[in-house]
Design an enzyme around this catalytic site. Structure first.
Site, PDB file in Angstrom:
ATOM      1  N   GLU A 142       0.290 -12.332  -2.303  1.00 49.02           N
ATOM      2  CA  GLU A 142      -1.164 -12.330  -2.099  1.00 49.02           C
ATOM      3  C   GLU A 142      -1.865 -13.519  -2.755  1.00 49.02           C
ATOM      4  OE1 GLU A 142      -2.861  -8.505  -3.107  1.00 49.02           O
ATOM      5  OE2 GLU A 142      -2.283  -7.708  -1.163  1.00 49.02           O
ATOM      6  N   GLU A 314       2.488  -4.402   3.155  1.00 48.36           N
ATOM      7  CA  GLU A 314       2.109  -3.288   2.285  1.00 48.36           C
ATOM      8  C   GLU A 314       1.116  -2.425   3.052  1.00 48.36           C
ATOM      9  OE1 GLU A 314       0.424  -4.691  -1.390  1.00 48.36           O
ATOM     10  OE2 GLU A 314       2.027  -6.135  -1.725  1.00 48.36           O
TER      11      GLU A 314
END
Ligand code: GAL
Length: 685
Positions: A142, A314
């Site tokens: 991320e 995710e």
């Protein structure tokens, strides 16, 4: 259509590993992502390597037939590295150091950190690059999470100056482009230019914008360094990175150019709580997520990489820990979001995380398993989903070698551009003129009319495309190439919708000449003379084209004073202000519209331009997709036929009866009366 999970073996006793792997395989999970935060365990001190645990877990997972998505662990630089080189830490805009103690504590511009990022990436790739079970890579984790794209460090300042010199050539050119004559802001040398921090009042908009462009380029070049190492040492394994929701701090198209698979971290309930929705919406969708938030990201990320490869790396399996409020998803939602992702062409849905940890920052974040090792709701839904996928693949005779479902050619193209997003963030002119919200509201209105949407970059070839409607929701700057493409589209009589502020700025974030819509003046057939941002409470009723308002619609937040050149007023307000103007098949919207008003506008345009649509009930969403179906003749695989499907998902609490418009449709999953939080799939002919 595969399932995966994010696993942190380092957080559990070794005695758990074997059983964990077995249970994953039994649950139908095929991919396991590991090691993105494991740097200090792999390298406890500079140059001291501890591979034993990672060798062991990779072998354990592989022995169960599980495939591994391995990560470079650069999101968590170890303490010894920070202590040896405190200059790698990021600096915020007030000049404060962001210290060790959580994660992402590095500056993208730090030369020392880059060296270590290459070093650790190389070491991991050397060790596992050729391992049979390692089937894909994730770089870092991320990028930009926790506001970490921008860092105001010394290295960043130096790199920024080099970037500016490359861009502008001479400082005179920079002064001119930035209009530094204003407020005596001229520079005599590039070395005098600092990052935009800590000024008395608003910093020069183009200074802020170039800084954002530079910071985004730093993410791209940081990522590329790792990608090159992976490609060399681990050929033929796709490289991915996990992107976030509603996140615009770097240009994802640019970073994706260097990746094979764009992946999304999808937290529908967390996103619903944390972004611009109003309080009523947050309440209404608290336990299921706003029905268009997942697919907004699916439709954005599906087109990022060449070949449209995308995964969910995710997905929330239950409540998260980081939103203001963290409700438990209603039963069925974990499965619903996943099915919906497959309908939008997703190849793999992976859940964050395997087991909820009883300690540390994320102890309140659900896993597929509870901290006591029992199966949580998420696990039950994943097990069900994995059975259903098998059943669906059999029934649909999908080629197991194939890519699974692909979303169909969408009717609508929604142009999305990070540079324009930055312009809107830097110069909103009205507190509630939020570029991202406008894009999302327009998307949501289109989806509520059962229209499939591709969210695409401005570089996409529009002229050669099949789109029936092109929408520019927040295109503040319009390049010549884009103008050219749009004019060719308009010549084919394909409707184009231009939302307010389109073409209003030059690439240097100055007012366009001619005035907005600037390069699109001829296309829109009008000129925006003045603009007004409207404080809450100021609103004017709109008279829509058919002049039979069932519900009232209003102009609010923003209204432009438009002079029609060749365009004609299409919608006006009761005060006779132009709200929408029409020039052939191009529609210019001169006001902020509420989502329901966009919906009315789009349904009118669909009628006028003969685009099929359907008014969906609240919480019902439909997606159309296709997949090659392989017919077997004896043992031989015969011709592959492209088969179409329709998926309906129900985010609401009411059952809804659905019948595909196509004759001869066959229900493959769920029921014709789509129950609350359920999914139904039809094969359509
Ligand atoms: C993501 C992150 C994960 C985990 C998760 C919790 O942003 O990549 O490491 O923190 O959120 O929801």
């Amino acid at each position: 259509m595969k399932l995966g999970v994010c696993y942190y073996p380092e957080q559990w006793p070794e005695s758990y590993w074997q059983r964990d792997a077995q249970r994953m395989a039994e649950m139908g999970i095929s991919h396991v992502r590991i090691a993105e935060f494991a740097w200090s365990l792999i390298e406890p001190q500079m140059g001291q390597w501890n591979w034993q645990w990672l060798d062991q877990i990779i072998d354990i997972l592989a022995a169960q037939g599980l495939k591994i998505v391995l990560c470079t662990p650069t999101a968590t630089p170890p303490k010894w590295l920070v202590d040896a080189h405190p200059e790698i830490l990021p600096i915020d805009a007030s000049g404060h150091i962001k210290h060790f103690g959580s994660r992402r504590h590095y500056c993208f511009s730090s030369q020392v950190f880059r060296e270590h990022s290459r070093r650790i990436s190389q070491a991991v790739v050397d060790r596992y690059g050729q391992h049979e079970a390692v089937v894909a890579w994730q770089t870092d984790n991320e990028y930009g999470c926790h506001f970490t794209v921008e860092s105001f460090s010394k290295d960043a300042a130096l790199a920024f100056r080099v970037w500016l010199k490359e861009k502008y050539g001479t400082v005179q050119a920079l002064n001119k482009a930035w209009a530094n004559i204003f407020w005596s802001q001229s520079y005599a040398h590039f070395d005098e230019v600092d990052p935009p921090y800590q000024a008395v009042t608003e910093i020069l908009p183009i200074h802020q914008l170039d800084w954002k462009r530079f910071s985004s380029d730093q993410v791209k070049s940081f990522n590329l360094e790792q990608v090159k190492i992976i490609r060399q040492g681990s050929p033929a394994r796709p490289v991915s990175h996990n992107f976030m929701g509603f996140f615009t701090e770097f240009d994802h198209y640019q970073v994706s150019q260097d990746l094979d698979i764009a992946t999304l971290d999808s937290y529908p309930i967390g996103f619903t709580q944390m972004f611009f929705l109003n309080e009523d919406e947050k309440t209404k969708w608290a336990e299921v997520g706003h029905p268009d938030i997942p697919s907004f990201h699916y439709d954005l990320y599906k087109g990022m990489c060449k070949g449209n490869r995308w995964w969910i790396m995710e997905q929330q399996p239950g409540p998260v820990n980081w939103a203001h409020w963290n409700p438990i998803p209603k039963d069925g939602m974990v499965r619903l979001w996943s099915w919906q992702a497959f309908a939008h062409g997703c190849e793999l849905v992976s859940y964050f995380r395997w087991r909820q940890t009883p300690y540390a920052q994320e102890q309140m974040h659900a896993g597929l398993l509870a901290p006591d090792d029992s199966l949580a709701q998420g696990a039950l839904e994943v097990a069900q989903l994995s059975q259903e996928i098998k059943q669906f693949q059999n029934q649909a005779a999908l080629s197991l070698q194939g890519k699974g479902l692909q979303s169909n050619q969408a009717k609508v193209a929604l142009l999305f551009d990070y540079d324009s997003m930055w312009m809107s963030e830097i110069s909103p002119q009205g507190k509630d003129f939020l570029g991202m919200e406008q894009v999302f509201r327009i998307y949501s209105a289109l989806r509520s009319l059962a229209l499939d949407v591709d969210i695409i970059s401005t570089q996409t070839d529009l002229v050669g495309s099949q789109y029936q409607l092109i929408v520019l929701p927040a295109q503040w700057h319009v390049t010549e190439t884009l103008r050219n493409q749009l004019e060719q589209i308009a010549a084919k009589n394909i409707p184009i919708v231009l939302a307010p502020r389109v073409g209003s700025k030059t690439q240097h974030l100055s007012i366009s000449e001619p005035l907005a819509p600037g390069p699109l003046t001829a296309l829109a057939g009008l000129k925006v003379k003045r603009v007004s941002s409207l404080p809450p409470g100021i609103q004017t009723e709109i008279v829509t084209q058919h002049n039979k308002p069932i519900e009232k619609h209003y102009v609010s937040r923003w209204l432009e004073d438009v002079e029609c050149l060749s365009a004609k007023p299409y919608w006006t307000s009761i005060k006779n202000q132009i709200v929408v103007a029409k020039n052939s098949a191009t529609y210019y919207v001169a006001s902020w519209l509420m989502q329901d008003t966009w919906k009315v506008l789009f349904s009118e345009l669909c009628l006028v331009h003969q685009i099929d649509f359907e008014n969906l009930p609240e919480g019902i969403r439909v997606s159309r997709m296709s997949a090659p179906s392989i017919t077997k003749v004896g043992k031989q695989e015969a011709s592959s036929v492209v088969q179409n499907y329709q998926m309906v998902v129900n985010y609401s609490d009411q059952a809804h009866l659905w019948q595909p418009a196509e004759a001869n449709s066959e229900l493959l999953l769920g029921s014709a009366k789509v129950q609350a939080q359920q999914v139904s799939i039809w094969k359509v002919l």
